[in-house]
Motif scaffolding. Structure first.
Motif, short mmCIF file in Angstrom:
data_model
loop_
_atom_site.label_atom_id
_atom_site.label_comp_id
_atom_site.label_asym_id
_atom_site.label_seq_id
_atom_site.Cartn_x
_atom_site.Cartn_y
_atom_site.Cartn_z
N SER A 226 0.95 -1.07 0.02
CA SER A 226 0.14 0.09 0.05
C SER A 226 0.88 1.38 0.09
CB SER A 226 -0.97 -0.11 1.20
OG SER A 226 -2.02 -1.00 1.09
N ARG A 227 1.88 1.27 0.82
CA ARG A 227 2.79 2.36 0.83
C ARG A 227 3.69 2.52 -0.42
NH1 ARG A 227 3.96 0.62 6.21
NH2 ARG A 227 5.68 -0.33 5.60
N MET A 228 3.97 1.50 -1.30
CA MET A 228 4.55 1.65 -2.46
C MET A 228 3.64 2.28 -3.34
SD MET A 228 7.36 -1.71 -2.70
CE MET A 228 6.04 -2.84 -2.50
N LEU A 229 2.42 1.61 -3.43
CA LEU A 229 1.31 2.06 -4.43
C LEU A 229 1.10 3.55 -4.10
CD1 LEU A 229 -1.36 -0.62 -4.43
CD2 LEU A 229 -0.04 0.00 -6.34
N ARG A 230 1.11 4.35 -3.07
CA ARG A 230 0.86 5.57 -2.54
C ARG A 230 2.00 6.40 -3.47
NH1 ARG A 230 -1.17 4.03 2.50
NH2 ARG A 230 1.04 4.16 3.38
N GLY A 231 3.12 5.88 -3.53
CA GLY A 231 4.28 6.45 -4.54
C GLY A 231 4.09 6.41 -5.90
N VAL A 232 3.40 5.45 -6.30
CA VAL A 232 3.41 5.16 -7.63
C VAL A 232 1.89 5.60 -8.38
CG1 VAL A 232 3.06 3.04 -9.29
CG2 VAL A 232 4.62 3.01 -7.48
N ARG A 258 -3.14 4.75 -17.12
CA ARG A 258 -1.96 5.09 -17.52
C ARG A 258 -1.72 6.43 -17.23
NH1 ARG A 258 -1.94 3.17 -23.86
NH2 ARG A 258 -1.74 0.57 -23.30
N ASP A 259 -2.80 7.29 -16.90
CA ASP A 259 -2.70 8.77 -16.55
C ASP A 259 -2.11 8.90 -15.06
OD1 ASP A 259 -2.95 9.64 -19.05
OD2 ASP A 259 -5.10 10.10 -18.65
N ALA A 260 -2.79 7.86 -14.34
CA ALA A 260 -2.56 7.77 -12.88
C ALA A 260 -1.32 7.25 -12.49
CB ALA A 260 -3.66 7.21 -12.12
N VAL A 261 -0.97 6.32 -13.03
CA VAL A 261 0.36 5.21 -12.58
C VAL A 261 1.74 6.05 -13.46
CG1 VAL A 261 1.54 3.21 -12.88
CG2 VAL A 261 -1.12 3.31 -12.61
N LYS A 262 2.32 6.32 -12.36
CA LYS A 262 3.97 6.70 -12.67
C LYS A 262 4.90 5.70 -12.58
CE LYS A 262 1.94 10.66 -12.67
NZ LYS A 262 1.51 11.30 -14.07
N LEU A 263 5.11 4.86 -13.79
CA LEU A 263 5.65 3.57 -13.71
C LEU A 263 7.30 3.92 -13.54
CD1 LEU A 263 4.58 1.37 -16.64
CD2 LEU A 263 4.23 1.07 -14.26
N GLU A 264 7.60 5.17 -13.74
CA GLU A 264 8.89 5.28 -13.42
C GLU A 264 9.48 5.28 -11.91
OE1 GLU A 264 7.07 9.32 -13.51
OE2 GLU A 264 7.18 7.37 -14.75
#
Length: 384
Positions: A226-232, A258-264
């Motif tokens: 959950s914490r990782m997802l908050r950063g992604v 795609r707009d909401a997710v920052k894969l980098e």
């Protein structure tokens, strides 16, 4: 006559005798030796545990040596067959064979029959369809159906639409599944673009979603994910887009994800998903789910992956037998450090006490020799 400190010769002699008594030092040495018999072996064991801290196969071997035997293997196999879990039963058969543990006569044959029944075409087709539609597989064919649905974005869209609709309407939504589904939609495009190189991570995300849905994702790991997802995942953007999710217009969900997710920013999450995919590839779907149930962090998921790569089909039986003891030390690092420090302190003090006893004994001996020499010289100078 008195010396410079005001002491009579006899007082000086008494003080020297007190300073060089052997009994107290020898008593301390004996007590330290007794303590060392208890502390030092545990200190060496703690040192050994530190040396295998990053070797899950060695950790699992240590745990199995203490608990795995014929009675346990027979009992677990019978229990797995009663629960219609032929995969777990076969895992215990393989582990028993590897460790040369004797099974009850005919038990391995019963397992082979159960495995064959579960692998039948009818059962596989039913499981595949169930996994494709519901996204909750119970075996390899079921996961194949679920993974296929996710690979063609149907599964991720289904999960994103369901949880997104709940979020948009103010109902209780599982934001972890929503986040994983959106990351899955973004990674799926990468899977196509790289010719399948991202497939292990894609499968890993699918297994992680399944574990969450079926209650087999540990609380500690769920919190870390959950914490990782908050950063992604951009939470506000996702909430704004949730209302537009539609199963009949999948392109809207894909675009919103795609707009909401920052894969980098998703390297840590992708690495964890890739490790889950490694477990699934080497040991099977149920082993991957069992690993997610006991792992409390992405680092422990990586340990499960290393274990699965070395133990293959035996992984489920090892995890069932040893639990977290298969991937983590049974004692806390603090306790290990305490044992090591205690052992070193005991050995150091024991050596110091022996040194002091040796020095005091030597002084007493040399004084005795000196006194005897002086007595002989006196006898020679003043014969009776």
């Amino acid at each position: 006559m008195r010396d410079s400190a005001g002491l009579a010769p006899q007082d000086v002699q008494k003080r020297l005798l007190r300073q060089h008594r052997l009994a107290p030092v020898l008593l301390v040495a004996v007590l330290l030796a007794a303590a060392g018999v208890y502390v030092v072996p545990r200190g060496f064991e703690a040192g050994h545990l530190f040396s295998i801290e990053d070797d899950p196969e060695a950790i699992a071997e240590r745990a199995l040596a203490a608990s795995f035997n014929s009675d346990l293997a027979n009992r677990e196999i019978e229990s797995a067959l009663a629960a219609k879990d032929s995969d777990l039963a076969k895992s215990f058969v393989d582990l028993a064979a590897d460790r040369q543990v004797t099974l009850a006569p005919g038990l391995a044959d019963k397992v082979n029959v159960a495995v064959a029944e579960d692998a039948s075409a009818g059962h596989a087709a039913q499981s595949f369809a169930y996994g494709l539609v519901t996204g909750e597989p119970s075996d390899m064919p079921g996961l194949a159906g679920t993974a296929l649905g996710d690979l063609f974005v149907f599964g991720d869209i289904r999960d994103a639409v369901r949880e997104g609709a709940r979020l948009a309407s103010g109902q209780e939504a599982d934001e972890l599944i929503l986040g994983l589904a959106c990351v899955g939609l973004a990674i799926t495009a990468g899977t196509y673009a790289t010719g399948g190189l991202a497939a292990p991570a894609r499968v890993g995300l699918t297994v992680a979603k399944v574990a969450r849905k079926t209650g087999r994702l540990s609380a500690g790991l769920a919190a870390r994910v959950s914490r990782m997802l908050r950063g992604v995942v951009d939470g506000p953007a996702l909430r704004r887009a949730a209302a537009s999710f539609s199963i009949t217009e999948p392109q809207l969900a894909v675009r919103a994800a795609r707009d909401a997710v920052k894969l980098e920013r998703a390297d840590g999450l992708v690495d964890m998903a890739r490790n889950v995919g490694r477990v699934q590839a080497k040991a099977g779907t149920q082993a991957a789910l069992d690993g997610l149930k006991i792992a409390e962090s992405p680092a422990e998921v990586a340990r499960v992956a290393k274990l699965a790569e070395k133990t293959g089909s035996r992984t489920r039986a090892i995890l069932k037998t040893a639990g977290r003891g298969a991937i983590a030390l049974s004692l806390a690092a603090f306790n290990l450090t305490t044992w090591i420090v205690s052992a070193l302190f005991t050995l150091t003090m024991f050596i110091a006490s022996l040194k002091s006893a040796t020095e005091r004994g030597a002084r007493r001996y040399f004084r005795y020799r000196k006194r005897r020499r002086m007595e002989r010289e006196a006898d020679a100078a003043f014969p009776v």
